[in-house]
Design an enzyme around this catalytic site. Sequence first.
Site, PDB file in Angstrom:
ATOM      1  N   THR A 226       0.874  -1.174   0.000  1.00  0.00           N
ATOM      2  CA  THR A 226       0.000   0.000   0.000  1.00  0.00           C
ATOM      3  C   THR A 226       0.907   1.219   0.000  1.00  0.00           C
ATOM      4  O   THR A 226       1.610   1.480   0.980  1.00  0.00           O
ATOM      5  CB  THR A 226      -0.914   0.032   1.239  1.00  0.00           C
ATOM      6  OG1 THR A 226      -1.682  -1.167   1.266  1.00  0.00           O
ATOM      7  CG2 THR A 226      -1.845   1.234   1.187  1.00  0.00           C
TER       8      THR A 226
ATOM      9  N   LYS B  33       0.013   5.529   8.168  1.00  0.00           N
ATOM     10  CA  LYS B  33       0.728   5.652   6.884  1.00  0.00           C
ATOM     11  C   LYS B  33      -0.301   5.797   5.755  1.00  0.00           C
ATOM     12  O   LYS B  33      -0.196   6.688   4.919  1.00  0.00           O
ATOM     13  CB  LYS B  33       1.594   4.413   6.643  1.00  0.00           C
ATOM     14  CG  LYS B  33       2.055   4.255   5.194  1.00  0.00           C
ATOM     15  CD  LYS B  33       2.767   2.932   4.949  1.00  0.00           C
ATOM     16  CE  LYS B  33       1.902   1.703   4.983  1.00  0.00           C
ATOM     17  NZ  LYS B  33       1.326   1.230   3.737  1.00  0.00           N
TER      18      LYS B  33
ATOM     19  N   LYS C 112      -7.510   1.786  -3.247  1.00  0.00           N
ATOM     20  CA  LYS C 112      -7.202   1.405  -1.864  1.00  0.00           C
ATOM     21  C   LYS C 112      -7.398   2.611  -0.930  1.00  0.00           C
ATOM     22  O   LYS C 112      -7.839   2.467   0.211  1.00  0.00           O
ATOM     23  CB  LYS C 112      -5.762   0.878  -1.790  1.00  0.00           C
ATOM     24  CG  LYS C 112      -5.218   0.617  -0.409  1.00  0.00           C
ATOM     25  CD  LYS C 112      -5.688  -0.677   0.209  1.00  0.00           C
ATOM     26  CE  LYS C 112      -5.137  -0.822   1.630  1.00  0.00           C
ATOM     27  NZ  LYS C 112      -5.471  -2.085   2.270  1.00  0.00           N
TER      28      LYS C 112
END
Length: 289
Positions: free
Chosen positions: A97, A240, A172
Amino acid sequence: MANVAFLGLGVMGYPMAGHLAKGGHDVTVYNRTASKAADWVKEYGGKSAATPADAAKGQDIVFACVGADDDVRAICVGEDGAFGAMTADALFVDHTTASAEVAREMDAAARDKGLYFVDAPVSGGQAGAENGVLTVMCGGDEVAFDRAKPAMDCYGRAVTLMGPAGAGQLTKMVNQICIAGLVQALSEGLNFGMKAGLDTDKVIDVISKGAAQSWQMENRGRTMTRGEFEFGFAVDWMRKDLNICLAEANRNGARLPVTALVDQFYATVQARGGNRYDTSSLIHLLMND
Ligand SMILES: NC(=O)c1ccc[n+]([C@@H]2O[C@H](COP(=O)([O-])OP(=O)(O)OC[C@H]3O[C@@H](n4cnc5c(N)ncnc54)[C@H](OP(=O)(O)O)[C@@H]3O)[C@@H](O)[C@H]2O)c1
């Protein structure tokens, strides 16, 4: 069956690479901490290599699942990076990711060398990786996606091309934005129920059959009320991800007021030592304040 490499044998990569081996692919693994690669080979067979370049040499497809943007850069184009060793026409599929920006940057670097790059972040957590039922959101060239999909089907149950380079990462981001607000609302609802003296197991039973139903409610609701937060996707990773979303929103003009606030709540969980708690730990702040 293809000759493949898998770079990064963490919580996600280790079982994903295992599914490729079980699916009959010839797998070479690389992990920065070599002992994990040795454990993997002991469990699944195959080979291990000392660097991303050694692992990637001569492979049809190189998969990766590392930490964040700079880790992707390091294994692709850093010293002993995979791109330098791959043969023309080979594919690199990145399950990390990361930002859409780094996906576009790696796509351009791959094209320069006659390679293909697919950004392919996943959703479904550790259990999804272990059970081979991940959702995989891909960005890149259609030809590259079609070539990589049969291998990704070894660990994915919904493997979808979303658009050009970066589109997988952008999808995502939508996923993480939806989760952030939802987990905060679930935390507030359940904490309210406890303060009101309700039997929260019963509350979850009944309202999960109505309009408030969610995966988070069904899979995390009960453990949240018990203060159990050890279910894989850590607060450090979520921060993050949310920071990637907030930076992208700065560029595209989308407003993310609740996401920004929830990011700050997660910062408080970190400040209280909950870095490795899972994302449902937002309720911890309400229960303990
Ligand atoms: N865990 C989840 O539930 C989940 C769910 C969806 C998505 N993700 C995403 O998937 C990615 C991996 O997550 P994870 O939970 O598997 O993490 P993890 O257990 O911490 O594993 C990270 C892996 O990347 C390697 N790595 C990190 N930086 C590197 C670098 N610069 N060079 C070479 N190798 C490097 C690590 O090697 P070492 O062993 O040497 O440290 C390790 O193998 C992250 O982007 C995360 O956000 C995770």
